[in-house]
Scaffold this active site. Structure first.
Site, short mmCIF file in Angstrom:
data_model
loop_
_atom_site.label_atom_id
_atom_site.label_comp_id
_atom_site.label_asym_id
_atom_site.label_seq_id
_atom_site.Cartn_x
_atom_site.Cartn_y
_atom_site.Cartn_z
N CYS A 8 -5.62 1.58 1.84
CA CYS A 8 -6.33 2.48 2.75
C CYS A 8 -7.84 2.26 2.65
O CYS A 8 -8.35 1.26 3.15
CB CYS A 8 -5.93 3.92 2.50
N HIS B 298 0.02 3.35 2.84
CA HIS B 298 0.13 3.79 1.43
C HIS B 298 1.53 3.55 0.89
O HIS B 298 2.36 4.46 0.87
CB HIS B 298 -0.16 5.29 1.33
#
Length: 146
Positions: free
Chosen positions: A9, A122
Site C-alpha cells: 500500500c 494488503h
C-alpha cells in the site's frame, strides 16, 4: 546476502515515488477503500519470481473471487508506468485492478534486478484482520494468497 524489500500500500507508493523521482506521481483513485477486488495479470509475466511461485489455481481465483483487499485513496498514475524511464527500466508490472469507473491501475510490481516487490493491496490482512467493518475476504484461497 538476499535481503528482500516488500512495500504494501503506502510502502508500494513510496517505492514508486522514490524510484520515479517524481513525488507528484500519486493520483486519487476511486473504489479503492475497504474493498476486496480481483486482480488481473499483464502478459509475459510468467517468468517473474512472484508468478513462478503462484500456483495456477490461485492465479485463476485471484481474477474471479475478489481475494485481494484494497485500502487506499491514492495510487501511482498508471501512465507513469509507460512514461517514466526509471520505473520502466527498474520494474516489471505484474498485475492490475480497476477503479470504480473501470480504469486500470497497477496493483503488483517486481524489480527487474533486485529483490524489491510492491503491492497496492494488503495480502497480510486476509489471515489476520477479522474486524466486522472491514470487507476482507477470508476464504481459504485468500488466506493462501497471503
Amino acid at each position: 546476502v538476499y535481503f528482500p524489500l516488500w512495500g504494501t500500500c503506502e510502502g508500494y507508493q513510496m517505492i514508486t515515488m522514490l524510484i520515479s523521482q517524481n513525488y507528484s506521481i500519486m493520483i486519487p483513485v476511486s473504489g479503492g477503500e475497504n474493498i476486496a477486488k480481483n486482480i488481473f495479470y499483464y502478459q509475459n509475466v510468467e517468468n517473474t519470481r512472484i508468478m513462478k511461485a503462484l500456483p495456477e489455481t490461485l492465479k485463476s481465483r485471484t481474477q474471479t473471487n475478489n481475494l485481494s483487499f484494497f485500502e487506499h485513496h491514492y495510487t501511482p498514475d498508471p501512465q507513469q508506468w509507460t512514461l517514466n524511464e526509471n520505473l520502466i527500466s527498474n520494474f516489471t508490472t505484474i498485475a492490475y485492478t480497476n477503479d470504480a469507473e473501470g480504469n486500470p491501475y497497477v496493483a503488483l510490481i517486481e524489480a527487474k534486478e533486485y529483490p524489491i516487490f510492491g503491492s497496492q493491496f494488503h495480502p497480510e490482512k486476509n489471515p489476520f484482520i477479522w474486524l466486522d467493518y472491514e470487507h476482507i475476504n477470508h476464504e481459504f484461497y485468500s488466506v493462501l494468497l497471503a
